[in-house]
Write a protein that holds these residues in place. Structure first.
Motif, short mmCIF file in Angstrom:
data_model
loop_
_atom_site.label_atom_id
_atom_site.label_comp_id
_atom_site.label_asym_id
_atom_site.label_seq_id
_atom_site.Cartn_x
_atom_site.Cartn_y
_atom_site.Cartn_z
N GLU A 1 0.83 -1.21 0.00
CA GLU A 1 0.00 0.00 0.00
C GLU A 1 0.86 1.26 0.00
OE1 GLU A 1 -3.68 2.02 2.55
OE2 GLU A 1 -2.77 0.13 3.19
N SER A 2 1.98 1.22 0.72
CA SER A 2 2.87 2.38 0.78
C SER A 2 3.80 2.45 -0.43
CB SER A 2 3.72 2.33 2.05
OG SER A 2 4.64 1.24 2.00
N GLN A 3 3.75 1.43 -1.29
CA GLN A 3 4.59 1.31 -2.49
C GLN A 3 6.06 1.10 -2.16
OE1 GLN A 3 3.70 4.50 -5.26
NE2 GLN A 3 1.78 3.52 -5.83
N ALA A 4 6.35 0.72 -0.91
CA ALA A 4 7.71 0.34 -0.57
C ALA A 4 8.05 -1.01 -1.20
CB ALA A 4 7.88 0.27 0.94
N LEU A 5 7.02 -1.82 -1.41
CA LEU A 5 7.18 -3.14 -2.01
C LEU A 5 6.33 -3.24 -3.27
CD1 LEU A 5 8.11 -6.14 -1.96
CD2 LEU A 5 6.18 -6.60 -0.43
N ARG A 6 6.96 -3.65 -4.36
CA ARG A 6 6.25 -3.80 -5.63
C ARG A 6 6.49 -5.20 -6.17
NH1 ARG A 6 4.99 1.44 -7.54
NH2 ARG A 6 3.71 0.35 -9.08
N PHE A 7 5.41 -5.87 -6.58
CA PHE A 7 5.50 -7.18 -7.21
C PHE A 7 5.22 -7.04 -8.71
CE2 PHE A 7 4.67 -8.66 -2.85
CZ PHE A 7 5.57 -9.71 -2.76
N LEU A 8 6.07 -7.66 -9.52
CA LEU A 8 5.84 -7.72 -10.97
C LEU A 8 5.70 -9.19 -11.35
CD1 LEU A 8 8.44 -5.15 -12.41
CD2 LEU A 8 6.02 -4.79 -11.86
N ASP A 9 4.53 -9.57 -11.84
CA ASP A 9 4.27 -10.95 -12.24
C ASP A 9 4.77 -11.15 -13.67
OD1 ASP A 9 3.30 -13.45 -12.92
OD2 ASP A 9 1.43 -13.19 -11.79
N MET A 10 5.97 -11.68 -13.81
CA MET A 10 6.58 -11.83 -15.13
C MET A 10 5.82 -12.82 -16.00
SD MET A 10 10.65 -11.76 -14.24
CE MET A 10 11.10 -11.84 -15.98
N VAL A 11 5.37 -13.92 -15.43
CA VAL A 11 4.67 -14.94 -16.20
C VAL A 11 3.36 -14.38 -16.74
CG1 VAL A 11 3.57 -17.21 -16.12
CG2 VAL A 11 5.74 -16.83 -14.95
N LYS A 12 2.65 -13.61 -15.93
CA LYS A 12 1.40 -13.01 -16.38
C LYS A 12 1.63 -12.08 -17.56
CE LYS A 12 -2.48 -10.19 -14.75
NZ LYS A 12 -3.04 -9.45 -13.58
N ASP A 13 2.75 -11.35 -17.52
CA ASP A 13 3.05 -10.41 -18.59
C ASP A 13 3.41 -11.10 -19.90
OD1 ASP A 13 2.54 -8.29 -16.95
OD2 ASP A 13 4.63 -7.93 -16.42
N ILE A 14 4.06 -12.26 -19.81
CA ILE A 14 4.51 -12.93 -21.04
C ILE A 14 3.61 -14.08 -21.46
CG2 ILE A 14 6.92 -12.34 -20.57
CD1 ILE A 14 7.38 -15.18 -19.64
N GLN A 15 2.65 -14.49 -20.60
CA GLN A 15 1.81 -15.65 -20.87
C GLN A 15 1.09 -15.58 -22.22
OE1 GLN A 15 1.75 -18.14 -18.42
NE2 GLN A 15 0.81 -19.45 -19.96
N PRO A 16 0.49 -14.44 -22.60
CA PRO A 16 -0.24 -14.41 -23.87
C PRO A 16 0.64 -14.70 -25.09
CG PRO A 16 -0.81 -12.53 -22.50
CD PRO A 16 0.38 -13.18 -21.87
N HIS A 17 1.94 -14.57 -24.94
CA HIS A 17 2.84 -14.72 -26.09
C HIS A 17 3.55 -16.07 -26.11
CE1 HIS A 17 2.31 -10.40 -26.81
NE2 HIS A 17 2.42 -10.27 -25.51
N LEU A 18 3.36 -16.88 -25.06
CA LEU A 18 4.02 -18.17 -25.05
C LEU A 18 3.45 -19.08 -26.12
CD1 LEU A 18 4.23 -18.83 -21.20
CD2 LEU A 18 6.03 -18.05 -22.72
N GLY A 19 4.31 -19.84 -26.77
CA GLY A 19 3.87 -20.75 -27.81
C GLY A 19 3.85 -20.14 -29.19
N THR A 20 4.07 -18.82 -29.29
CA THR A 20 4.11 -18.18 -30.59
C THR A 20 5.53 -18.23 -31.13
OG1 THR A 20 4.53 -16.02 -29.58
CG2 THR A 20 2.24 -16.62 -29.95
N ASP A 21 5.69 -17.90 -32.40
CA ASP A 21 7.04 -17.95 -32.96
C ASP A 21 7.85 -16.76 -32.49
OD1 ASP A 21 6.63 -15.67 -34.77
OD2 ASP A 21 5.35 -17.01 -35.91
N ASP A 22 9.15 -16.81 -32.72
CA ASP A 22 10.06 -15.79 -32.20
C ASP A 22 9.76 -14.40 -32.71
OD1 ASP A 22 11.35 -17.69 -30.75
OD2 ASP A 22 12.94 -18.03 -32.21
N SER A 23 9.15 -14.28 -33.87
CA SER A 23 8.91 -12.96 -34.46
C SER A 23 7.78 -12.22 -33.77
CB SER A 23 8.60 -13.11 -35.96
OG SER A 23 7.40 -13.85 -36.14
#
Length: 249
Positions: free
Chosen positions: A74-96
């Motif tokens: 709440e104080s923004q002293a701690l921030r979580f970034l969910d890396m898997v959530k951010d990249i999940q829609p692109h998994l399984g697609t080609d490199d391009s």
């Protein structure tokens, strides 16, 4: 009784890699690092890059160490970034078309800048809970190496400490990503199961080595022959000198 980690291991600009194995996961050490960071520093800040653990698990374990993650978030002293959530829609697609990790670097840079605007001398920790899973998801070693190098540069420029966990599958044959991490780090924490096999009194042992990027740092290392042993409890980990495990039961 032994203690771990040593004082000043995570001072500003340090890059620490934590390696573990299937029989000796280092989750406890990551959670201890987060809790100690906020307990030891009044104005601490932390960015956690999530790959293999959920926020709910972090919250549950932090509560046992009397660390209120909700208040820190709440104080923004701690921030979580969910890396898997951010990249999940692109998994399984080609490199391009698959998403690169560049946006995550930009997000970390932005968070560091925001935190720096609040207080320039606040102790800051960046914690990546698992780099290996990204490789297992299909990201190439060279792509992960670029990401890790950029992350370490951001940490050093921002006077932050960086902790990265890497799972070791073949201890006797280091993989390419492991070798890169060893070249990048200031210190290497190695969490291993006992060489003598499983024990009810001891869960594993921890060694500490200097990395090639270690300049003037002078934290005392812990070679494998003098490794710190540990036993996990419901609340935390208990550390002791090698061969004295029965003394803490």
């Amino acid at each position: 009784m032994a203690t771990f980690p040593p004082p000043d291991l995570l001072s500003s600009g340090q890059v620490v890699i934590v390696t573990d194995q299937i029989l000796s996961p280092a989750d406890f050490l990551l959670h201890r690092t987060l809790a100690s960071h906020f307990k030891d520093h009044k104005d601490a800040r932390c960015i956690v890059l999530l790959v293999s653990e959920s926020i709910s698990r972090w919250n549950a374990i932090a509560s046992r160490a009397t660390v209120n993650l909700a208040a820190l978030i709440e104080s923004q002293a701690l921030r979580f970034l969910d890396m898997v959530k951010d990249i999940q829609p692109h998994l399984g697609t080609d490199d391009s078309t698959r998403s690169t990790l560049v946006p995550l670097i930009n997000e970390v840079r932005s968070l560091l800048q925001q935190q720096g605007d609040v207080q320039a001398d606040q102790p800051t920790l960046i914690l990546l809970d698992d780099i290996s899973t990204l490789e297992w998801m299909g990201y190439a070693t060279n792509e992960l190496a670029k990401f890790l190098r950029a992350l370490s540069i951001l940490a050093r420029k921002g006077n932050a400490s960086l902790v990265v966990r890497h799972h070791v599958i073949t201890p006797d044959t280091p993989d390419e990503l492991f070798r890169f991490l060893l070249q990048l780090c200031t210190y290497h924490i190695d969490v291993r199961p006992l060489s003598s096999g499983r024990s009810g009194a001891v869960n594993g042992e921890i060694s500490l080595y200097r990395g090639p990027s270690n300049g003037t740092a002078h934290v005392k290392t812990i070679p494998r022959q003098h490794a710190v042993q540990y036993r996990l409890t419901d609340a935390a980990a208990v550390y002791f000198e090698k061969g004295t495990g029965q003394a803490v039961l």
